[in-house]
Motif scaffolding. Structure first.
Motif, PDB file in Angstrom:
ATOM      1  N   ARG A   2       0.918  -1.188  -0.021  1.00 61.36           N
ATOM      2  CA  ARG A   2       0.009   0.037   0.064  1.00 61.36           C
ATOM      3  C   ARG A   2       0.724   1.229  -0.012  1.00 61.36           C
ATOM      4  O   ARG A   2       2.103   1.220   0.649  1.00 61.36           O
ATOM      5  CB  ARG A   2      -0.972   0.111   1.364  1.00 61.36           C
ATOM      6  CG  ARG A   2      -1.977  -0.821   1.398  1.00 61.36           C
ATOM      7  CD  ARG A   2      -2.428  -1.317   2.574  1.00 61.36           C
ATOM      8  NE  ARG A   2      -1.532  -1.977   3.328  1.00 61.36           N
ATOM      9  CZ  ARG A   2      -1.443  -1.864   4.787  1.00 61.36           C
ATOM     10  NH1 ARG A   2      -2.304  -1.487   5.480  1.00 61.36           N
ATOM     11  NH2 ARG A   2      -0.599  -2.683   5.273  1.00 61.36           N
ATOM     12  N   SER A   3       0.482   2.277  -0.480  1.00 63.97           N
ATOM     13  CA  SER A   3       1.026   3.494  -0.409  1.00 63.97           C
ATOM     14  C   SER A   3       0.034   4.722  -0.423  1.00 63.97           C
ATOM     15  O   SER A   3      -1.116   4.500  -0.775  1.00 63.97           O
ATOM     16  CB  SER A   3       1.897   3.744  -1.772  1.00 63.97           C
ATOM     17  OG  SER A   3       1.051   4.242  -2.878  1.00 63.97           O
ATOM     18  N   VAL A   4       0.412   5.618   0.598  1.00 63.02           N
ATOM     19  CA  VAL A   4      -0.495   6.876   0.610  1.00 63.02           C
ATOM     20  C   VAL A   4       0.545   8.147   0.478  1.00 63.02           C
ATOM     21  O   VAL A   4       1.559   8.221   0.861  1.00 63.02           O
ATOM     22  CB  VAL A   4      -0.985   6.796   1.936  1.00 63.02           C
ATOM     23  CG1 VAL A   4      -1.946   8.241   2.063  1.00 63.02           C
ATOM     24  CG2 VAL A   4      -1.613   5.814   2.832  1.00 63.02           C
ATOM     25  N   TYR A   5       0.043   8.880  -0.519  1.00 61.91           N
ATOM     26  CA  TYR A   5       0.769   9.966  -0.519  1.00 61.91           C
ATOM     27  C   TYR A   5      -0.450  11.551  -0.192  1.00 61.91           C
ATOM     28  O   TYR A   5      -1.357  11.511  -0.513  1.00 61.91           O
ATOM     29  CB  TYR A   5       1.184  10.563  -2.023  1.00 61.91           C
ATOM     30  CG  TYR A   5       1.586  11.959  -2.351  1.00 61.91           C
ATOM     31  CD1 TYR A   5       2.830  12.279  -2.038  1.00 61.91           C
ATOM     32  CD2 TYR A   5       0.742  12.619  -2.836  1.00 61.91           C
ATOM     33  CE1 TYR A   5       3.149  13.750  -1.844  1.00 61.91           C
ATOM     34  CE2 TYR A   5       0.997  14.309  -2.912  1.00 61.91           C
ATOM     35  CZ  TYR A   5       2.592  14.518  -2.695  1.00 61.91           C
ATOM     36  OH  TYR A   5       2.653  15.846  -2.703  1.00 61.91           O
ATOM     37  N   THR A   6       0.411  12.272   0.751  1.00 58.91           N
ATOM     38  CA  THR A   6      -0.438  13.334   1.303  1.00 58.91           C
ATOM     39  C   THR A   6       0.497  14.462   1.112  1.00 58.91           C
ATOM     40  O   THR A   6       1.442  14.635   1.662  1.00 58.91           O
ATOM     41  CB  THR A   6      -0.762  13.129   2.617  1.00 58.91           C
ATOM     42  OG1 THR A   6      -1.283  11.941   2.930  1.00 58.91           O
ATOM     43  CG2 THR A   6      -1.820  14.181   3.249  1.00 58.91           C
ATOM     44  N   GLY A   7      -0.079  15.473   0.174  1.00 62.06           N
ATOM     45  CA  GLY A   7       0.799  16.639   0.062  1.00 62.06           C
ATOM     46  C   GLY A   7      -0.025  17.959   0.421  1.00 62.06           C
ATOM     47  O   GLY A   7      -1.217  17.987  -0.086  1.00 62.06           O
ATOM     48  N   LEU A   8       0.848  18.923   0.883  1.00 64.28           N
ATOM     49  CA  LEU A   8       0.052  20.287   1.221  1.00 64.28           C
ATOM     50  C   LEU A   8       0.808  21.250   0.699  1.00 64.28           C
ATOM     51  O   LEU A   8       1.918  21.500   0.730  1.00 64.28           O
ATOM     52  CB  LEU A   8      -0.093  20.444   2.606  1.00 64.28           C
ATOM     53  CG  LEU A   8      -0.466  21.808   3.177  1.00 64.28           C
ATOM     54  CD1 LEU A   8      -2.183  22.064   2.711  1.00 64.28           C
ATOM     55  CD2 LEU A   8      -0.305  21.947   4.767  1.00 64.28           C
ATOM     56  N   ILE A   9       0.224  22.217  -0.074  1.00 59.05           N
ATOM     57  CA  ILE A   9       0.895  23.343  -0.555  1.00 59.05           C
ATOM     58  C   ILE A   9       0.236  24.572   0.132  1.00 59.05           C
ATOM     59  O   ILE A   9      -0.962  24.796   0.143  1.00 59.05           O
ATOM     60  CB  ILE A   9       0.510  23.727  -2.038  1.00 59.05           C
ATOM     61  CG1 ILE A   9       1.121  22.607  -2.919  1.00 59.05           C
ATOM     62  CG2 ILE A   9       1.070  25.071  -2.492  1.00 59.05           C
ATOM     63  CD1 ILE A   9       0.803  22.779  -4.453  1.00 59.05           C
TER      64      ILE A   9
END
Lengths: 347, 269
Positions: free
Chosen positions: A232-239
């Protein structure tokens, strides 16, 4: 992996949380570069922690390594910092603090490796890029399949400075990487890219924070991942664009390929914008190997499994061709190919 | 019978195919032999592209009847890559972009899978690139990424030259490219129909007769409403140029509408 790096300007080797080697070549030494164990008075290691694992690291860090590049010094060869685990039941808190002086330039490769041990690591890396400096940083996480790793990286980019941050994640049982890029000075830019490839029961977790604090700052993020097996992979990105950060350009792209029905990938982009004079975009995709691409290759006589290998390696290549150390790109290509050929990740 | 070894046959027998449960091809019969150029012409929506995709085995198409044979062997049960190894090539109307994969690395894998020496590929690619006036550095760039319409079709033709198939299906080779690129591609294909061993057999699928002024067909078929409606010599293409497809049940208003939507439509048609 030292072989992959070729000639280096400096090398630090940390084994099970202890610094066993710290050396610089003559050229770097003569230029006043510092690569050493930190002293208690070092400001570089006093940066405030970004989360609870940062706090744990601050409390338990045993062998902080400091790299200091003086103003105007431009290194042509990379510095390597290798963090190696080969003991079971170990909990380590590696710490690396890098400071680039004004108008300096350097490349640093951090390699997190291990044998097949059952251990835990919570590394913290702080990267301080002063005015008009250029810094390329490559972090490779290739721990054994039972290691847990929760890593923090904070880069602070000054006026007209450039930070190129690359990550590759292949190993670990659960491996999290948080990367905060603070674009502090006017005209600072940060390019963040990553490749990750999960297999077996792995869980890979990425959190990124493109933090625009100064005006006319630019950030460009490209994270590309593949998940096979039941991984599994999770990418969480905030600008985040602060009020004073007018003229910001911020881009974020996350692409994921699912190589098996049992694998799972998620992408969670977020934007927080306090200023109107900005250009921001984000894009994310999760899907299987593109059917049209596979058909194109197959129609030229390329067998299905080989076509999928070509497509996945090509997918990663968009990031790998940008790496500043050719040997590392080649090594990662090899690791990806091995995983595709031998570990049965393709359905 | 000295020529037996040199002649292959692509035979399409009673081919029926459906897409998403909708019947598109309702019984196609034709035979292409080595060295022959057959044109399949037809209005938009007649099933031309479906025919090319079904022959090559593109996913998403359901064969509901009939056979496609190469020298008597039915290839419809084979995956696309085995059809390619059996001597079939499809030049696509819209060649797909494959980021990070160069034409050379793809052709090496193709050679390897077919038991040929992959080290021959660079030389063959260079020779073919020179032959069709294609910049050699393009072969190291990712497949079809950022290529113009003409470059994409030259790239398809280059691959045809390197892979030396027995039969090539050209799906609208004449769409989306300028006259110089069209001429270069058509001449290369025509040369293959004369010099190959066996010489190439061609099934050229096209809406317009533009390609056929560069690549002389031996036989022209008119495909409409999922069937071959007429077969004749090159004069049939000339006749179609003048009369359009109305005689074969196409509604001219619709065709004109489609034409406006097609970004690769021939502006001189």
């Amino acid at each position: 992996m030292l072989r992959l790096l070729g000639e280096v300007a400096g090398l630090a080797l940390v084994r099970n949380g202890k610094v066993v080697r710290c050396e610089l070549d003559e050229e770097a030494t003569a230029a006043g570069v510092r690569l050493s164990l930190a002293e208690a008075s070092d400001e570089a290691i006093a940066a405030p922690p970004v989360d609870v694992f940062g706090e744990l690291n601050a409390e338990h860090v045993s062998a902080p390594v400091v790299v200091d590049i003086p103003d105007g010094v431009r290194l042509t060869r990379p510095i390597a910092v290798i963090d190696w685990l080969d003991a079971d039941g170990v909990m380590t808190f590696p710490r690396l603090a890098v400071r680039l002086g004004e108008a300096s330039a350097a490349t640093l490769v951090e390699w997190y490796g291990s044998t097949n041990v059952d251990s835990f690591a919570a590394p913290v890396t702080t990267l301080d890029v002063s005015q008009a400096a250029t810094f390329s940083h490559v972090a490779v996480q290739h721990r054994g399949p039972r290691v847990w790793q929760i890593a923090n990286q904070v880069s602070t980019v000054g006026k007209d400075a450039m930070f190129n941050g690359y990550q590759a994640a292949l190993g670990g049982d659960y491996a999290r990487s948080r990367a905060d890029c603070r674009l502090a000075g006017r005209g600072a830019s940060g390019n963040l890219s990553a490749v990750y490839f999960g297999t077996g029961d792995q869980m890979l977790d990425f959190r990124t924070f493109q933090h625009h604090q100064g005006p006319d700052t630019t950030s460009n993020l490209l994270f590309k991942g593949a998940v096979g097996g039941r991984s599994r992979s999770v990418y969480t990105g905030l600008i985040r664009v602060e009020k004073q950060a007018r003229g910001t350009n911020a881009f974020q792209t996350n692409r994921n390929i699912k190589l098996s029905d049992h694998a799972w990938a998620e992408s969670v982009p977020n934007l927080e914008i306090e200023n109107n004079d900005v250009r921001c975009s984000h894009a994310s995709t999760v899907g299987p190997v593109d059917e049209e691409q596979r058909f194109y290759l197959e129609s030229r006589g390329v067998p299905t499994a080989v076509a999928e290998r070509l497509i996945v390696t090509g997918f990663f290549d968009e990031v790998l061709v940008r790496l500043p150390v050719d040997g590392v790109s080649a090594g990662l290509r090899g690791l990806v190919r091995d995983r595709l050929d031998h570990e049965g990740v393709l359905s | 019978m000295w020529w037996w070894a040199d002649v292959s046959e692509l035979q399409i027998v009673g081919l029926h195919a459906a897409v998403h449960g909708r019947q598109i091809l309702t019984g196609i019969d034709l035979v292409v032999r080595s060295g022959e150029v057959h044109a399949v012409m037809g209005p938009n929506g007649s099933g031309k592209s479906t025919l090319s995709h079904v022959i090559m085995g593109k996913p998403g198409y359901e064969v509901t009847g009939g056979q496609v044979l190469i020298d008597g062997v039915d290839i419809l049960g084979l995956p696309a890559w085995k059809r390619a190894q059996a001597g079939l090539f499809l030049a696509m109307q819209y060649p797909i972009e494959v980021p990070g994969v160069s034409v050379e690395s793809m052709l090496r894998e193709s050679f390897l899978a077919a038991g040929n020496d992959p080290d021959l590929v660079p030389e063959l690619v260079a020779a073919e690139a020179a032959r069709i006036g294609f910049a050699e550095d393009v072969v190291h760039r990712p497949l079809n990424v950022d290529l113009s319409g003409g470059e994409k079709k030259r790239n398809e033709t280059l691959q045809l030259g390197v892979l030396r198939p027995t039969f090539a299906v050209l799906d609208e080779l004449d769409s989306g490219l300028d006259i110089d690129a069209l001429r270069a591609c058509a001449r290369r294909v025509e040369a293959a129909t004369k010099e190959g061993d066996p010489p190439l057999g061609v099934l050229a699928i096209t809406h317009y007769s533009r390609l056929l002024s560069e690549l002389q067909p031996d036989v022209v078929h008119v495909l409409a409403r999922g069937k071959i409606q007429a077969t004749g010599g090159p004069e049939l293409a000339i006749e179609l140029e003048a009369t359009g497809y109305t005689a074969y049940g196409d509604e001219p208003a619709d065709a004109a509408g489609d034409r406006e939507l097609d970004p690769f439509a021939d502006p001189f048609a």
